[in-house]
Design an enzyme around this catalytic site. Structure first.
Site, PDB file in Angstrom:
ATOM      1  N   GLU A  98     106.457  61.938   9.149  1.00 21.61           N
ATOM      2  CA  GLU A  98     106.392  62.949   8.183  1.00 21.61           C
ATOM      3  C   GLU A  98     107.786  63.801   7.916  1.00 21.61           C
ATOM      4  OE1 GLU A  98     103.489  65.864   9.765  1.00 21.61           O
ATOM      5  OE2 GLU A  98     101.921  64.402   9.637  1.00 21.61           O
ATOM      6  N   ASP A 117      83.290  61.678  22.604  1.00 17.51           N
ATOM      7  CA  ASP A 117      84.520  62.449  23.347  1.00 17.51           C
ATOM      8  C   ASP A 117      84.769  61.572  24.577  1.00 17.51           C
ATOM      9  OD1 ASP A 117      85.765  65.440  22.842  1.00 17.51           O
ATOM     10  OD2 ASP A 117      86.105  64.407  24.687  1.00 17.51           O
ATOM     11  N   HIS A 119      99.842  67.630   5.875  1.00 19.08           N
ATOM     12  CA  HIS A 119      99.892  68.466   7.210  1.00 19.08           C
ATOM     13  C   HIS A 119      99.749  69.853   7.181  1.00 19.08           C
ATOM     14  CE1 HIS A 119     100.853  67.614  11.733  1.00 19.08           C
ATOM     15  NE2 HIS A 119     100.015  68.370  11.391  1.00 19.08           N
TER      16      HIS A 119
HETATM   17  P1  NAI Z   1      91.169  69.747  21.719  1.00 20.58           P
HETATM   18  O1  NAI Z   1      92.043  69.508  22.752  1.00 20.58           O
HETATM   19  O2  NAI Z   1      90.502  71.080  21.707  1.00 20.58           O
HETATM   20  O3  NAI Z   1      90.143  68.562  21.457  1.00 20.58           O
HETATM   21  C1  NAI Z   1      90.421  67.292  21.646  1.00 20.58           C
HETATM   22  C2  NAI Z   1      89.315  66.657  21.915  1.00 20.58           C
HETATM   23  O4  NAI Z   1      89.574  65.182  21.907  1.00 20.58           O
HETATM   24  C3  NAI Z   1      88.947  66.908  23.394  1.00 20.58           C
HETATM   25  O5  NAI Z   1      87.629  67.150  23.466  1.00 20.58           O
HETATM   26  C4  NAI Z   1      89.285  65.651  24.161  1.00 20.58           C
HETATM   27  O6  NAI Z   1      88.641  65.215  25.382  1.00 20.58           O
HETATM   28  C5  NAI Z   1      88.991  64.390  23.086  1.00 20.58           C
HETATM   29  N1  NAI Z   1      89.638  63.332  23.398  1.00 20.58           N
HETATM   30  C6  NAI Z   1      90.973  63.156  23.794  1.00 20.58           C
HETATM   31  N2  NAI Z   1      91.367  61.695  23.904  1.00 20.58           N
HETATM   32  C7  NAI Z   1      90.190  61.131  23.507  1.00 20.58           C
HETATM   33  C8  NAI Z   1      89.569  59.701  22.834  1.00 20.58           C
HETATM   34  N3  NAI Z   1      90.531  58.842  23.563  1.00 20.58           N
HETATM   35  N4  NAI Z   1      88.607  59.482  22.496  1.00 20.58           N
HETATM   36  C9  NAI Z   1      87.747  60.534  22.345  1.00 20.58           C
HETATM   37  N5  NAI Z   1      87.930  61.872  22.211  1.00 20.58           N
HETATM   38  C10 NAI Z   1      89.024  62.181  22.929  1.00 20.58           C
HETATM   39  O7  NAI Z   1      92.212  69.784  20.168  1.00 20.58           O
HETATM   40  P2  NAI Z   1      91.983  70.510  19.078  1.00 20.58           P
HETATM   41  O8  NAI Z   1      92.531  71.858  19.044  1.00 20.58           O
HETATM   42  O9  NAI Z   1      90.514  70.266  18.539  1.00 20.58           O
HETATM   43  O10 NAI Z   1      92.725  69.776  18.067  1.00 20.58           O
HETATM   44  C11 NAI Z   1      92.311  68.183  17.577  1.00 20.58           C
HETATM   45  C12 NAI Z   1      93.680  67.589  17.077  1.00 20.58           C
HETATM   46  O11 NAI Z   1      93.877  68.257  15.886  1.00 20.58           O
HETATM   47  C13 NAI Z   1      95.004  67.346  17.820  1.00 20.58           C
HETATM   48  O12 NAI Z   1      95.492  66.096  17.481  1.00 20.58           O
HETATM   49  C14 NAI Z   1      96.063  68.614  17.190  1.00 20.58           C
HETATM   50  O13 NAI Z   1      97.243  68.208  17.201  1.00 20.58           O
HETATM   51  C15 NAI Z   1      95.327  68.486  15.514  1.00 20.58           C
HETATM   52  N6  NAI Z   1      95.615  69.461  14.763  1.00 20.58           N
HETATM   53  C16 NAI Z   1      95.986  69.347  13.543  1.00 20.58           C
HETATM   54  C17 NAI Z   1      96.342  70.414  12.760  1.00 20.58           C
HETATM   55  C18 NAI Z   1      96.629  70.286  11.281  1.00 20.58           C
HETATM   56  O14 NAI Z   1      97.357  70.999  10.562  1.00 20.58           O
HETATM   57  N7  NAI Z   1      96.162  68.994  10.507  1.00 20.58           N
HETATM   58  C19 NAI Z   1      96.197  71.596  12.997  1.00 20.58           C
HETATM   59  C20 NAI Z   1      95.816  71.936  14.433  1.00 20.58           C
HETATM   60  C21 NAI Z   1      95.227  70.862  15.157  1.00 20.58           C
END
Ligand code: NAI
Length: 406
Positions: free
Chosen positions: A264, A176, A287
């Site tokens: 998408e 992270d 998705h």
């Molecule tokens: P979150 O914001 O809680 O966690 C994201 C993490 O990634 C954070 O800890 C952040 O510091 C880290 N991060 C940011 N840039 C980074 C980088 N360049 N390298 C490494 N780490 C980095 O987000 P959450 O809720 O865990 O969601 C994660 C992803 O999942 C988002 O893109 C969200 O849009 C996606 N998502 C997809 C869904 C689906 O239906 N497939 C549903 C819900 C979320």
């Protein structure tokens, strides 16, 4: 801003019924519609909607928001809020709420299931069975116990996946950009390169940012262990799809699960194409990582409750576009004045003087400013509502105000 109890809440796009049950507490009329609306229908609905609930198919641009005379709050019953013009709604003192965490468990569960399915090469076994082929073999089929999962992005989803994966015996490492508390026995990899080199499964859980765009490119895929697996349930442009196709075709990667794509379709009627289609041991899903009935209900509860708290208490806690004031309930018999104004010096002083001149006794005051906007909430002894409204509306910096009485 009038008394919201006589207002109307319009919920579009088949929002889960849990929202209605919550919103009944506001005393407002609730109108629920299953689909999204054409622009003219939306314009007409916005003529007398006090609060609007939408999901991702309704776009609220500047002109729609500006032509909604009664609108006081917008609830996005989803994660994203980019379908709403946040700056226009902020300038008008209209908070926008969403549900950033409610579907994260669903994504973590799907990811865990995909790890097991890909390790056992189930996509192929299942396709064979559907075409009448009984190919019973252990070739390429593995347990997940003892294998290493590398999680990129240890946020809400990544950290929940970490716990679930350890529970079935995986070793977990993560990368992270922010220092994160390791859960269970997980530990941070020294670098992204190290994570890629030692993981049997790499799972992506980062947001879409300039830094994560095409983050997993040809070079990264080459660094991954031979026959390892890649899972992307985060955002479509985090992985270079052509490079992934090559890594799968060439046999360097053992499989992939992809839920999100650079482009998408907007609806189920549009066709969908990807160069990943037809590749062996590849799970493709539209998705739906966060799409479960439980997540929908949790989203309805979360956003519904935020709208209730804004209607009944004036709380903007977790609004994505306005200063957030999350405050305790009013004292017994107290009136509450909610006032959005331009953030310039002297407004509070002017308000205090106007209220003092009316003999209003202030018992509590909460103020939050952000950029050009300030939001102040005053709990006062019962007041002459109309006199206060007249005086505070005279202050030129006032954007909108409301007084909550019993
Ligand atoms: P979150 O914001 O809680 O966690 C994201 C993490 O990634 C954070 O800890 C952040 O510091 C880290 N991060 C940011 N840039 C980074 C980088 N360049 N390298 C490494 N780490 C980095 O987000 P959450 O809720 O865990 O969601 C994660 C992803 O999942 C988002 O893109 C969200 O849009 C996606 N998502 C997809 C869904 C689906 O239906 N497939 C549903 C819900 C979320």
């Amino acid at each position: 801003m009038g008394d919201m109890r006589h207002g109307r809440i319009v919920l579009l796009e088949g929002i889960h019924p849990s929202a209605e049950a919550r919103l009944e507490k506001t005393g407002m009329e609730i109108v629920r519609m299953d689909g999204s609306l054409e622009r003219t229908e939306l314009e007409s609905v916005l003529q007398n909607a006090t609060m609007l609930g939408i999901r991702s198919r309704t776009t609220l641009d500047r002109s729609l928001i500006q032509q909604a005379p009664e609108l006081q709050a917008i609830g996005c019953f989803c994660i994203g809020t980019n379908q709403v013009d946040l700056s226009t709604s902020a300038k008008l003192g209209i908070p926008v709420f969403n549900a950033p965490f409610s579907n994260t468990r669903s994504v973590a569960e799907l990811t865990l299931a995909e790890i097991v399915m890909l390790m056992r090469r189930i996509p192929q076994r299942s396709a064979d069975m559907h075409s009448g082929k009984w190919r019973k073999s252990a070739a390429g089929s593995r347990e997940v116990r003892g294998r290493t999962l590398g999680i990129i992005g240890y946020g809400h989803i990544g950290s929940q996946l970490s716990i679930l994966a350890e529970a079935i015996g995986m070793k977990v490492i993560y990368h992270d950009i922010v220092s994160k508390l390791p859960l269970g026995n997980a530990h941070p990899a020294k670098t992204l390169e190290e994570l890629l080199a030692v993981s049997d499964v790499v799972s992506l859980h980062v947001p879409a940012t300039p830094a994560t765009r095409d983050m997993i490119d040809e070079g990264c895929l080459r660094r991954m262990k031979p026959e390892s697996l890649l899972i992307n349930n985060s955002r479509g442009n985090v992985v270079e799809i052509d490079a992934l196709v090559n890594a799968l075709r060439g046999g360097h990667l053992g499989g992939a699960a992809i839920d999100v794509f650079p482009e998408e379709p907007r609806s189920g009627d549009s066709p969908f194409e990807t160069p990943l289609a037809g590749l062996e041991n590849v799970l493709l899903t539209p998705h739906i990582g966060g799409n479960t009935l439980e997540a929908q209900a949790a989203i309805a509860d979360e956003v519904g409750e935020k709208l209730v708290r804004f209607a009944c208490e004036g709380s903007t806690g977790t609004a994505v576009n306005l200063p957030t004031v999350d405050l305790p309930s009013r004292g017994e018999g107290q009136h509450r004045i909610l006032h959005f104004h331009h953030n310039v010096p002297g407004v509070l002083g002017t308000m205090h003087s106007a209220l003092a001149a009316l003999g209003v006794n202030i018992n509590a005051e909460y103020l939050q400013s952000e950029g050009d906007l300030s939001y102040v909430i005053l709990d006062v002894d019962p007041v002459d509502v109309e006199a206060i409204r007249t005086e505070l509306e005279k202050i030129p910096e006032t954007i909108r105000m409301r007084i909550i009485v019993d």
